[in-house]
Design an enzyme around this catalytic site. Structure first.
Site, PDB file in Angstrom:
ATOM      1  N   LYS A  42      -1.143  -3.655  -7.324  1.00  0.00           N
ATOM      2  CA  LYS A  42      -2.006  -3.938  -6.179  1.00  0.00           C
ATOM      3  C   LYS A  42      -1.933  -5.438  -5.974  1.00  0.00           C
ATOM      4  O   LYS A  42      -2.386  -6.195  -6.847  1.00  0.00           O
ATOM      5  CB  LYS A  42      -3.460  -3.564  -6.473  1.00  0.00           C
ATOM      6  CG  LYS A  42      -3.743  -2.082  -6.565  1.00  0.00           C
ATOM      7  CD  LYS A  42      -5.222  -1.839  -6.852  1.00  0.00           C
ATOM      8  CE  LYS A  42      -5.504  -0.347  -6.998  1.00  0.00           C
ATOM      9  NZ  LYS A  42      -6.886  -0.100  -7.443  1.00  0.00           N
TER      10      LYS A  42
ATOM     11  N   SER B 228      -5.534   9.585  -2.998  1.00  0.00           N
ATOM     12  CA  SER B 228      -6.541   9.449  -4.035  1.00  0.00           C
ATOM     13  C   SER B 228      -7.787  10.165  -3.519  1.00  0.00           C
ATOM     14  O   SER B 228      -8.353   9.783  -2.498  1.00  0.00           O
ATOM     15  CB  SER B 228      -6.823   7.963  -4.260  1.00  0.00           C
ATOM     16  OG  SER B 228      -7.918   7.784  -5.137  1.00  0.00           O
TER      17      SER B 228
ATOM     18  N   GLU C 184      -4.844   7.201 -15.265  1.00  0.00           N
ATOM     19  CA  GLU C 184      -4.945   5.803 -14.850  1.00  0.00           C
ATOM     20  C   GLU C 184      -6.224   5.178 -15.412  1.00  0.00           C
ATOM     21  O   GLU C 184      -7.305   5.750 -15.285  1.00  0.00           O
ATOM     22  CB  GLU C 184      -4.940   5.758 -13.318  1.00  0.00           C
ATOM     23  CG  GLU C 184      -4.919   4.362 -12.716  1.00  0.00           C
ATOM     24  CD  GLU C 184      -4.881   4.410 -11.180  1.00  0.00           C
ATOM     25  OE1 GLU C 184      -4.624   5.482 -10.608  1.00  0.00           O
ATOM     26  OE2 GLU C 184      -5.130   3.362 -10.565  1.00  0.00           O
TER      27      GLU C 184
ATOM     28  N   LYS D 243     -10.188  11.273  -8.888  1.00  0.00           N
ATOM     29  CA  LYS D 243     -11.024  10.380  -9.676  1.00  0.00           C
ATOM     30  C   LYS D 243     -11.763  11.217 -10.715  1.00  0.00           C
ATOM     31  O   LYS D 243     -12.239  12.318 -10.406  1.00  0.00           O
ATOM     32  CB  LYS D 243     -12.041   9.697  -8.754  1.00  0.00           C
ATOM     33  CG  LYS D 243     -11.399   8.762  -7.746  1.00  0.00           C
ATOM     34  CD  LYS D 243     -10.810   7.537  -8.432  1.00  0.00           C
ATOM     35  CE  LYS D 243     -10.364   6.492  -7.428  1.00  0.00           C
ATOM     36  NZ  LYS D 243      -9.822   5.291  -8.107  1.00  0.00           N
TER      37      LYS D 243
ATOM     38  N   LYS E 243      -4.066  12.478  -6.540  1.00  0.00           N
ATOM     39  CA  LYS E 243      -4.769  11.798  -7.629  1.00  0.00           C
ATOM     40  C   LYS E 243      -6.240  12.120  -7.453  1.00  0.00           C
ATOM     41  O   LYS E 243      -6.756  12.064  -6.342  1.00  0.00           O
ATOM     42  CB  LYS E 243      -4.507  10.293  -7.521  1.00  0.00           C
ATOM     43  CG  LYS E 243      -5.546   9.386  -8.158  1.00  0.00           C
ATOM     44  CD  LYS E 243      -5.052   7.942  -8.178  1.00  0.00           C
ATOM     45  CE  LYS E 243      -6.188   6.963  -7.965  1.00  0.00           C
ATOM     46  NZ  LYS E 243      -5.703   5.558  -7.941  1.00  0.00           N
TER      47      LYS E 243
ATOM     48  N   ASP F 216      -4.305  -0.063 -14.323  1.00  0.00           N
ATOM     49  CA  ASP F 216      -4.643  -0.645 -13.021  1.00  0.00           C
ATOM     50  C   ASP F 216      -5.476  -1.905 -13.291  1.00  0.00           C
ATOM     51  O   ASP F 216      -4.921  -3.010 -13.410  1.00  0.00           O
ATOM     52  CB  ASP F 216      -5.406   0.408 -12.185  1.00  0.00           C
ATOM     53  CG  ASP F 216      -5.955  -0.090 -10.861  1.00  0.00           C
ATOM     54  OD1 ASP F 216      -5.804  -1.283 -10.557  1.00  0.00           O
ATOM     55  OD2 ASP F 216      -6.555   0.711 -10.107  1.00  0.00           O
TER      56      ASP F 216
ATOM     57  N   GLY G   7      -4.005   1.529  -4.012  1.00  0.00           N
ATOM     58  CA  GLY G   7      -4.690   1.294  -2.743  1.00  0.00           C
ATOM     59  C   GLY G   7      -6.096   0.787  -3.001  1.00  0.00           C
ATOM     60  O   GLY G   7      -6.675   1.024  -4.071  1.00  0.00           O
TER      61      GLY G   7
ATOM     62  N   ASP H 121      -7.562   9.331 -12.277  1.00  0.00           N
ATOM     63  CA  ASP H 121      -7.915   7.908 -12.386  1.00  0.00           C
ATOM     64  C   ASP H 121      -9.369   7.800 -12.847  1.00  0.00           C
ATOM     65  O   ASP H 121     -10.278   8.282 -12.168  1.00  0.00           O
ATOM     66  CB  ASP H 121      -7.734   7.217 -11.020  1.00  0.00           C
ATOM     67  CG  ASP H 121      -7.980   5.703 -11.067  1.00  0.00           C
ATOM     68  OD1 ASP H 121      -8.321   5.186 -12.153  1.00  0.00           O
ATOM     69  OD2 ASP H 121      -7.822   5.053 -10.012  1.00  0.00           O
TER      70      ASP H 121
HETATM   71  O1  OSB Z   1      -8.764   2.494  -8.746  1.00  0.00           O
HETATM   72  O2  OSB Z   1      -7.175   2.869  -7.438  1.00  0.00           O
HETATM   73  C1  OSB Z   1      -8.355   2.586  -7.606  1.00  0.00           C
HETATM   74  C2  OSB Z   1     -10.174   2.458  -4.258  1.00  0.00           C
HETATM   75  C3  OSB Z   1     -10.993   1.367  -4.446  1.00  0.00           C
HETATM   76  C4  OSB Z   1     -10.985   0.730  -5.671  1.00  0.00           C
HETATM   77  C5  OSB Z   1     -10.138   1.165  -6.681  1.00  0.00           C
HETATM   78  C6  OSB Z   1      -9.292   2.251  -6.483  1.00  0.00           C
HETATM   79  C7  OSB Z   1      -9.338   2.918  -5.256  1.00  0.00           C
HETATM   80  C8  OSB Z   1      -8.553   4.116  -4.961  1.00  0.00           C
HETATM   81  C9  OSB Z   1      -8.323   4.405  -3.507  1.00  0.00           C
HETATM   82  O3  OSB Z   1      -8.167   4.896  -5.788  1.00  0.00           O
HETATM   83  C10 OSB Z   1      -6.904   4.355  -3.102  1.00  0.00           C
HETATM   84  C11 OSB Z   1      -6.788   4.366  -1.602  1.00  0.00           C
HETATM   85  O4  OSB Z   1      -6.728   5.457  -1.042  1.00  0.00           O
HETATM   86  O5  OSB Z   1      -6.752   3.280  -0.991  1.00  0.00           O
HETATM   87 MG    MG Z   2      -7.145   2.864 -10.055  1.00  0.00          MG
END
Ligand code: OSB
Ligand code: MG
Length: 369
Positions: free
Chosen positions: A262, A135, A213, A163, A161, A238, A290, A188
């Site tokens: 998660k 991510s 996402e 953001k 992925k 999510d 994650g 995402d």
């Molecule tokens: O939305 O998936 C998410 C990190 C913190 C809070 C929300 C998210 C995330 C990530 C990081 O996308 C994923 C990772 O590398 O742990």
């Molecule tokens: Mg997410």
């Protein structure tokens, strides 16, 4: 199984690289390490609530409060036939799934260690390696985003992925497609859009993304169902999926075609397995999300990802992307083929570096029978 002692540590660790989502940029990570002792073994869990309640309503202070005032006393000294029985035993406390998960997952590790088998086996998984994706947060420029992705692809990660947020979306995806072609790519939004943005989000349909996402509100199902009817790109939920019940509603409404699992969001491994099974029954693929975990939470995620319906690469990357050093030995590493090996020793299968937990500790709590 019986837990005779619970120890909590609120810890803070600097991140190797800042991480920016549509809701915030962070430079360090605050979380709670949960240690449970019983039957001559110690199990470890990680409560993934962060300092700020931006991803969800929970933060490290609410989790600390709920754990110390309500949850620890509901497991301490009680005989549970199986760690699956713990989440239901906490049901009088509404919500607070991250707090519940930290404790529940530590109990699963303890159960696996005292049974002498890897956690994956107790959870019902069979894979020996899991597919790893990354991510990539919002950067200061599109050029930096591209350079970051180049490094991750070189390292061997199986999917990227990125953001997105309003003003950092279609252009970002276009830049990536131009530079890297047909790579496995998804986005995402962390709830940054409204249904009114549907025409704008539909522009992403031309880029053949694996999924988008959580485009809309963190608690929404209905608007996502409307949006999914207007998008070719599959929606993955999510934030919205905080219970198995909510997942059933979302699937019935057609609000998503993929779900991100998660355990922190759902209340632990027991509920995550139930969500996994529900999705499998409805042909909804899942992947493991994650929360910028330390090695403790990361290993939990790796073991959970060995279940059969985890058919897409997860946001589970190598330790060195997050913390240097991590709280575990050895750290999580990426293999040449873009997978991560599932440890075969009992429980999480790694050693927790308690001296490093100690160094990072901001506050401690202990309770015993
Ligand atoms: O939305 O998936 C998410 C990190 C913190 C809070 C929300 C998210 C995330 C990530 C990081 O996308 C994923 C990772 O590398 O742990
Ligand atoms: Mg997410």
């Amino acid at each position: 199984m019986r837990i005779d002692r619970v120890e909590l540590r609120l810890v803070r660790l600097p991140l190797v690289h800042f991480f920016e989502t549509s809701f915030a940029r962070i430079h360090d990570r605050e979380f709670i390490v949960v240690m449970v002792d019983g039957e001559g073994h110690r199990g470890y869990g990680e409560c993934v609530a962060d300092r700020d309640p931006y991803y969800s309503a929970e933060n490290s202070e609410t989790a600390w409060h709920i754990l110390t005032q309500y949850l620890v006393s509901r497991v301490l000294g009680i005989d549970f036939p199986h760690p699956r029985a713990i989440f239901p035993a906490l049901s009088q406390v509404r919500g607070h799934n991250m707090a519940k998960a930290g404790l529940e997952m530590a109990a699963w590790d303890l159960f696996a260690r005292s049974s002498g088998v890897p956690l994956s086996q107790i959870l019902g998984g069979h894979r020996t390696t899991i597919a790893s994706g990354v991510s990539v947060g919002i950067q200061d420029s599109l050029a930096e985003l591209g350079d970051k992705i180049a490094i991750e692809l070189d390292t061997g990660y199986q999917r990227i992925k990125v953001k997105i947020k309003p003003g950092w979306d279609v252009d970002a995806v276009q830049t990536i497609r131009q530079r890297f072609g047909d790579i496995p790519l998804m986005v995402d939004a962390n709830a940054a859009y409204r249904l009114d943005d549907a025409d704008h989000l539909a522009k992403l349909d031309t880029f053949d993304l694996m999924m988008i996402e959580q485009p809309l509100h963190y608690d929404d199902v209905h608007d996502h169902a409307q949006l999914q009817r207007r998008l070719r790109t599959p929606i993955c939920l999510d934030e919205s999926i905080h219970t198995v019940h909510m997942a059933a509603e979302a699937i019935a409404a057609g609000a998503c075609r993929i779900i991100n699992v998660k355990p922190g969001r759902l209340g632990g491994h027991g509920e995550s397995i139930r969500l996994h099974d529900l999705c499998a029954a409805h042909n909804i693929p899942v992947w493991h999300g994650g929360m910028l975990e330390s090695g403790i939470g990361r290993l939990h995620n790796i073991h959970l990802s060995t279940l059969p319906n985890f058919t897409l690469p997860g946001d589970i990357a190598a330790s060195r992307r997050y913390f240097e050093p991590d709280l575990i030995d050895p750290p999580v590493e990426l293999q040449m083929d873009g997978t991560i090996a599932v440890p075969s020793q009992p429980g999480l299968g790694v050693t927790v570096a308690e001296d490093r937990v100690e160094q990072a500790t901001q506050r401690a709590f202990t309770a015993s029978v």
